[in-house]
Design a protein around this motif. Structure first.
Motif, PDB file in Angstrom:
ATOM      1  N   ARG A 149       0.819  -1.218   0.000  1.00 15.57           N
ATOM      2  CA  ARG A 149       0.000   0.000   0.000  1.00 15.57           C
ATOM      3  C   ARG A 149       0.850   1.264   0.000  1.00 15.57           C
ATOM      4  N   VAL A 150       2.156   1.098  -0.213  1.00 19.55           N
ATOM      5  CA  VAL A 150       3.045   2.261  -0.247  1.00 19.55           C
ATOM      6  C   VAL A 150       3.153   2.752  -1.688  1.00 19.55           C
ATOM      7  N   HIS A 151       2.459   3.831  -1.985  1.00 14.57           N
ATOM      8  CA  HIS A 151       2.460   4.377  -3.344  1.00 14.57           C
ATOM      9  C   HIS A 151       3.380   5.592  -3.484  1.00 14.57           C
ATOM     10  N   GLN A 152       3.948   6.042  -2.369  1.00 14.52           N
ATOM     11  CA  GLN A 152       4.854   7.186  -2.413  1.00 14.52           C
ATOM     12  C   GLN A 152       6.225   6.764  -2.947  1.00 14.52           C
ATOM     13  N   PRO A 153       6.966   7.696  -3.560  1.00 17.97           N
ATOM     14  CA  PRO A 153       8.331   7.401  -4.003  1.00 17.97           C
ATOM     15  C   PRO A 153       9.176   6.910  -2.824  1.00 17.97           C
ATOM     16  N   THR A 154       9.802   5.760  -2.997  1.00 21.13           N
ATOM     17  CA  THR A 154      10.545   5.130  -1.900  1.00 21.13           C
ATOM     18  C   THR A 154      11.946   4.751  -2.359  1.00 21.13           C
ATOM     19  N   LEU A 155      12.940   5.210  -1.608  1.00 22.59           N
ATOM     20  CA  LEU A 155      14.338   4.915  -1.900  1.00 22.59           C
ATOM     21  C   LEU A 155      14.894   4.006  -0.811  1.00 22.59           C
ATOM     22  N   LEU A 156      15.403   2.855  -1.227  1.00 20.31           N
ATOM     23  CA  LEU A 156      16.000   1.897  -0.296  1.00 20.31           C
ATOM     24  C   LEU A 156      17.520   1.928  -0.486  1.00 20.31           C
ATOM     25  N   GLY A 174      10.049  -5.448  -4.724  1.00 22.84           N
ATOM     26  CA  GLY A 174       9.077  -6.054  -5.622  1.00 22.84           C
ATOM     27  C   GLY A 174       7.646  -5.951  -5.129  1.00 22.84           C
ATOM     28  N   GLN A 175       7.458  -5.574  -3.864  1.00 22.28           N
ATOM     29  CA  GLN A 175       6.116  -5.482  -3.292  1.00 22.28           C
ATOM     30  C   GLN A 175       5.576  -4.061  -3.242  1.00 22.28           C
ATOM     31  N   ILE A 176       6.476  -3.076  -3.325  1.00 26.86           N
ATOM     32  CA  ILE A 176       6.051  -1.677  -3.232  1.00 26.86           C
ATOM     33  C   ILE A 176       5.505  -1.218  -4.590  1.00 26.86           C
ATOM     34  N   PRO A 177       4.238  -0.829  -4.660  1.00 25.98           N
ATOM     35  CA  PRO A 177       3.650  -0.456  -5.949  1.00 25.98           C
ATOM     36  C   PRO A 177       4.066   0.931  -6.449  1.00 25.98           C
ATOM     37  N   GLY A 178       4.470   1.804  -5.539  1.00 24.73           N
ATOM     38  CA  GLY A 178       4.860   3.146  -5.938  1.00 24.73           C
ATOM     39  C   GLY A 178       6.235   3.163  -6.579  1.00 24.73           C
TER      40      GLY A 178
END
Length: 217
Positions: A149-156, A174-178
């Motif tokens: 449910r994380v649709h925000q831009p995400t940097l790992l 692979g699970q983050i849709p954003g």
């Protein structure tokens, strides 16, 4: 002019101590979600925060556990209680607009270790407030189903010499849709203690937040 203040945020009636720094003409605000064994006085967190401030970002370094909780026998369990940490992080981000110096700024979350999981849960629960997330050596797997449910831009961001955490972050990616990205810092281990490693983390985080936090005109 730079505004610096020590304050506290209420989370379900619990006062959480915080250090807030707001540079002149800030383009966004970043709340730090500290990992296990860390806090707002951590030299690593303060190093990153200083770099973000130079990039024009306000920072909120906050302790998600109280001093009494840190001293309690249950302290270790609390540090891994992602639900508790996330609920407090959500309460803090919801109160940012009440701070005159932070009002109107887009909010991002910077999480390390278990704090990264709490940040991702908070992002999933409050997409109306959280605009972007950065994880440093994080455990995004501990966010569970919230990742989807994380649709925000995400940097790992993970150290190149941290193989177990690399695998966990690749699975989470692979699970983050954003829009999301995984970056490996060359020659760095889990705590990014190698010369220049934390500077690379700071530069990556600063570029991510300055890109995604300002409101689109």
């Amino acid at each position: 002019m730079i505004v610096r203040q020590s304050t506290s945020f209420l989370a379900a009636g619990v006062p959480l101590e915080a250090d807030v720094v707001v540079p002149d003409s800030a383009v966004g605000v970043v709340v730090f979600a500290h990992g296990s064994g860390s806090g707002r006085r951590s030299p690593r967190n303060r190093h990153v925060a200083a770099g973000l401030q130079e990039a024009g970002l306000a920072t909120v370094l906050i302790d998600l556990l109280t001093l009494e909780e840190e001293r309690a026998e249950s302290m270790v369990a609390l540090r891994f209680d992602i639900g508790l940490l996330a609920s407090r992080l959500i309460a803090v981000t919801a109160r940012l607009s009440a701070c005159e110096s932070l009002a109107g700024l887009g909010a991002g979350l910077f999480g390390g270790s278990t704090g990264a999981a709490a940040a991702l849960v908070a992002a999933a629960e409050r997409p109306d407030i959280v605009r972007a997330v950065v994880s440093r050596g994080g455990r995004p797997d501990l966010a569970g189903d919230h990742l989807t449910r994380v649709h925000q831009p995400t940097l790992l961001i993970v150290g190149e010499r941290d193989p177990v955490v690399i695998d966990l972050n690749r699975e989470a990616l692979g699970q983050i849709p954003g829009p999301s990205r995984l970056v490996l810092v060359p020659a760095a281990t889990h705590l990014f203690e190698e010369p220049g490693a934390l500077d690379q983390v700071t530069a990556l985080a600063g570029a991510w937040f300055t890109r995604h936090l300002p409101a689109v005109s």
